[in-house]
Design an enzyme around this catalytic site. Sequence first.
Site, mmCIF file in Angstrom:
data_model
loop_
_atom_site.group_PDB
_atom_site.id
_atom_site.type_symbol
_atom_site.label_atom_id
_atom_site.label_comp_id
_atom_site.label_asym_id
_atom_site.label_seq_id
_atom_site.Cartn_x
_atom_site.Cartn_y
_atom_site.Cartn_z
ATOM 1 N N SER A 118 -66.227 163.045 -17.814
ATOM 2 C CA SER A 118 -65.868 161.806 -18.510
ATOM 3 C C SER A 118 -65.642 162.038 -19.989
ATOM 4 C CB SER A 118 -67.017 160.804 -18.359
ATOM 5 O OG SER A 118 -66.820 159.683 -19.196
ATOM 6 N N TYR A 142 -75.506 158.486 -19.473
ATOM 7 C CA TYR A 142 -74.334 158.774 -18.641
ATOM 8 C C TYR A 142 -73.511 159.930 -19.225
ATOM 9 C CZ TYR A 142 -69.716 158.127 -16.539
ATOM 10 O OH TYR A 142 -68.526 158.344 -15.903
ATOM 11 N N LYS A 146 -72.944 163.784 -17.621
ATOM 12 C CA LYS A 146 -71.643 164.406 -17.333
ATOM 13 C C LYS A 146 -71.499 165.729 -18.100
ATOM 14 C CE LYS A 146 -69.983 161.383 -14.443
ATOM 15 N NZ LYS A 146 -69.424 161.687 -13.120
HETATM 16 C C1 UD2 Z 1 -65.275 153.835 -21.380
HETATM 17 C C2 UD2 Z 1 -65.766 153.976 -19.968
HETATM 18 C C3 UD2 Z 1 -67.165 154.504 -19.953
HETATM 19 C C4 UD2 Z 1 -67.274 155.762 -20.793
HETATM 20 C C5 UD2 Z 1 -66.750 155.495 -22.199
HETATM 21 C C6 UD2 Z 1 -66.728 156.787 -23.008
HETATM 22 C C7 UD2 Z 1 -64.719 152.317 -18.555
HETATM 23 C C8 UD2 Z 1 -64.863 151.029 -17.842
HETATM 24 N N1 UD2 Z 1 -65.762 152.716 -19.285
HETATM 25 O O1 UD2 Z 1 -66.002 152.829 -22.053
HETATM 26 O O2 UD2 Z 1 -67.531 154.781 -18.614
HETATM 27 O O3 UD2 Z 1 -66.551 156.809 -20.171
HETATM 28 O O4 UD2 Z 1 -65.413 155.039 -22.117
HETATM 29 O O5 UD2 Z 1 -66.388 156.530 -24.335
HETATM 30 O O6 UD2 Z 1 -63.705 152.995 -18.468
HETATM 31 N N2 UD2 Z 1 -64.266 145.015 -24.379
HETATM 32 C C9 UD2 Z 1 -63.926 143.721 -24.747
HETATM 33 N N3 UD2 Z 1 -64.121 142.724 -23.840
HETATM 34 C C10 UD2 Z 1 -64.630 142.942 -22.582
HETATM 35 C C11 UD2 Z 1 -64.960 144.291 -22.229
HETATM 36 C C12 UD2 Z 1 -64.763 145.286 -23.160
HETATM 37 O O7 UD2 Z 1 -63.452 143.467 -25.857
HETATM 38 O O8 UD2 Z 1 -64.767 141.986 -21.821
HETATM 39 C C13 UD2 Z 1 -64.018 146.077 -25.365
HETATM 40 C C14 UD2 Z 1 -65.181 147.036 -25.540
HETATM 41 O O9 UD2 Z 1 -66.086 146.571 -26.504
HETATM 42 C C15 UD2 Z 1 -64.435 148.290 -25.990
HETATM 43 C C16 UD2 Z 1 -63.109 148.216 -25.226
HETATM 44 O O10 UD2 Z 1 -62.959 146.866 -24.841
HETATM 45 O O11 UD2 Z 1 -64.173 148.249 -27.356
HETATM 46 C C17 UD2 Z 1 -63.096 149.080 -23.977
HETATM 47 O O12 UD2 Z 1 -64.257 148.785 -23.230
HETATM 48 P P1 UD2 Z 1 -64.535 149.403 -21.775
HETATM 49 O O13 UD2 Z 1 -65.879 148.948 -21.368
HETATM 50 O O14 UD2 Z 1 -63.400 149.093 -20.860
HETATM 51 O O15 UD2 Z 1 -64.465 150.961 -21.993
HETATM 52 P P2 UD2 Z 1 -65.221 151.926 -23.043
HETATM 53 O O16 UD2 Z 1 -64.133 152.681 -23.733
HETATM 54 O O17 UD2 Z 1 -66.199 151.210 -23.876
#
Ligand code: UD2
Length: 303
Positions: A118, A142, A146
Amino acid sequence: MTVLVTGGAGFIGSHSVEALLAAGAQVVVLDDFSTGKRSNLPPEHPRLTVRSGDIRDAQAVAAALAGATHVLHLAAQVSVRASVDDPVDSSTRNVSGFLTVIDGARRAAVKRVVYASSAAVYGVPAQLPLDEAASCLPLSPYGLEKLVDDQYAALFAALYGQSLLGLRYFNVYGPRQDPASPYAGVISRFAAQLAAGAPLTVFGDGRQTRDFVFVKDVARANVAALQCDHGGVVNVGTGARVSLLDLIAALGRCAGRTPQVRFDPPAPGDIRDSAMTPARMREVLGFVPGTALDEGLRALLHA
Ligand code: UD2
């Protein structure tokens, strides 16, 4: 090839099974159905066997490995937040479970193991875009799990001459990603909010960026990874940087209406920007993701 796909009934797993069947492979799925669903897989296929079992159970793994030439190990506790809430349980799945699978593969003299690593291994990027030599300082159990998997894979390659490749997925999206879970990815949450006519909830100002890669492209990368013999780790993404505001505009185009947006406080521990360099992915896997964001979003909205 006969491929054991652990977690084959899950989000990335079920798309990978489809891609492997389309490529003519014999496929055995091992899944504990904790989050995976039987309905994610074809109801019947002459080259598909589905088994229920836990990757921490060496006997179940050995039985599923009978006759396998390749392993695609995707079964895992996939939630960053769940790993923070219960790091011990997460590590039994993501470290002990991982070890049970690669050691089972070694004992069964399997030719090749590809597994899900990841982008979470990198933590806050020291520089952007990230290449595979970037420093790894994970921010969650997590991410650390990984990273330990990547180190076990390197050790098994050196100790036993095993052929292993870890794929460091960036933000994977597409049909079958569960939007209901509080741990769901932003795209599946936005798609569900859009369908419900609810405002899209943005954490922060929406200018944070991610590399969103479509799940069917990831499935193709998985097949290519099984077919090559490189070791180590490879980033899997598109190489593009998309802000949440860009994403919302794209969702609006694909849905044919402007979504309402609500801005909430930033999520604690959120990374501002994430981006990968696709050079090694192209070189090692000979793979370029083919799905533009709008195309992937349309596939998701109409699934
Ligand atoms: C991703 C991966 C996680 C890990 C991480 C490593 C997913 C789902 N998660 O987390 O497993 O590998 O990368 O860095 O792929 N957000 C909103 N509104 C919402 C949900 C999220 O604004 O309802 C924002 C969140 O705060 C972030 C962005 O969207 O800034 C992406 O969020 P995410 O949870 O899809 O993925 P991420 O990059 O935090």
